[in-house]
Design an enzyme around this catalytic site. Sequence first.
Site, PDB file in Angstrom:
ATOM      1  N   LYS A  43       6.080 -92.298  -3.620  1.00  0.00           N
ATOM      2  CA  LYS A  43       4.770 -91.643  -3.620  1.00  0.00           C
ATOM      3  C   LYS A  43       3.701 -92.423  -4.386  1.00  0.00           C
ATOM      4  O   LYS A  43       2.517 -92.304  -4.079  1.00  0.00           O
ATOM      5  CB  LYS A  43       4.883 -90.221  -4.178  1.00  0.00           C
TER       6      LYS A  43
ATOM      7  N   ASP B 131       1.020 -81.636  -1.380  1.00  0.00           N
ATOM      8  CA  ASP B 131       1.931 -80.855  -2.219  1.00  0.00           C
ATOM      9  C   ASP B 131       1.184 -79.732  -2.948  1.00  0.00           C
ATOM     10  O   ASP B 131       1.674 -78.598  -3.018  1.00  0.00           O
ATOM     11  CB  ASP B 131       2.620 -81.754  -3.244  1.00  0.00           C
TER      12      ASP B 131
ATOM     13  N   ARG C 178      10.234 -81.929 -22.087  1.00  0.00           N
ATOM     14  CA  ARG C 178      11.170 -82.333 -23.148  1.00  0.00           C
ATOM     15  C   ARG C 178      10.483 -83.243 -24.152  1.00  0.00           C
ATOM     16  O   ARG C 178      10.750 -83.172 -25.345  1.00  0.00           O
ATOM     17  CB  ARG C 178      12.396 -83.022 -22.538  1.00  0.00           C
TER      18      ARG C 178
END
Length: 241
Positions: free
Chosen positions: A23, A60, A109
């Site tokens: 992408k 998307d 994270r």
Amino acid sequence: IGEAVRGLRAMGFRGANVTVPHKQNVMPFLDKLTEAASAIGAVNTIIVENDGTLIGDNTDAPGFIADLHAHHVDPKGKRVAVLGAGGSARAVVYGLAEAGAREIMLFNRTRDRAEVLAAEMWGRFPNTRFVAHELPGDIPGTAEYAELIVNCTSLGMTPKIDGLPWDEKVPFSASQVVYDLVYNPVETRLLALARGDGATVINGLGMLIWQAALAFERWTGQKPFVHVMTEAALMQFGLAR
């Protein structure tokens, strides 16, 4: 990759879909980028115009919002928790902000990555509040109060179905909507926990279908029969109605 992209024009294609990990890799070989593709930093749809111009687009983000609307969920004015800060999260955050989400909490994270994404998106959408958090440590007291929770990580995806992008000690509520971009398995551990607590759950299959439907419309100028595409996708998972 460059030869393949240029080949679309040479062979008379109207366009192509692009998936991970290409992408970003296709972008240098395109003539133009839409605002969405530029902001998200990824192209999932290439459009070949009549004069051969190669345009990079991203369906998307609108595909995600279209699936929310199909499930009667409107993100406008809502407080949203987005789990993850990678490529899919960028598309989701862009779509949510464009749709008028009031506050978007970004959990990752590594909090630094969430902070970078928050700063980028706030520059484009100053009316939306963006806050960066650490995943999963900051979920208690923050994400548990979100009206919409969206998992943009790969945790829980086949074959590692035990993965969980959530603090298992934090319950969901019946007023929450939990959306998992993962669609294989159809019900992830995250969605199973949320469903057990009475929350509304949605998997990512609809987003996959809608991003394809929007790409088809950009290539052809015709609106596709989304219900036919949905039935075909369900058949692939043995879930045809």
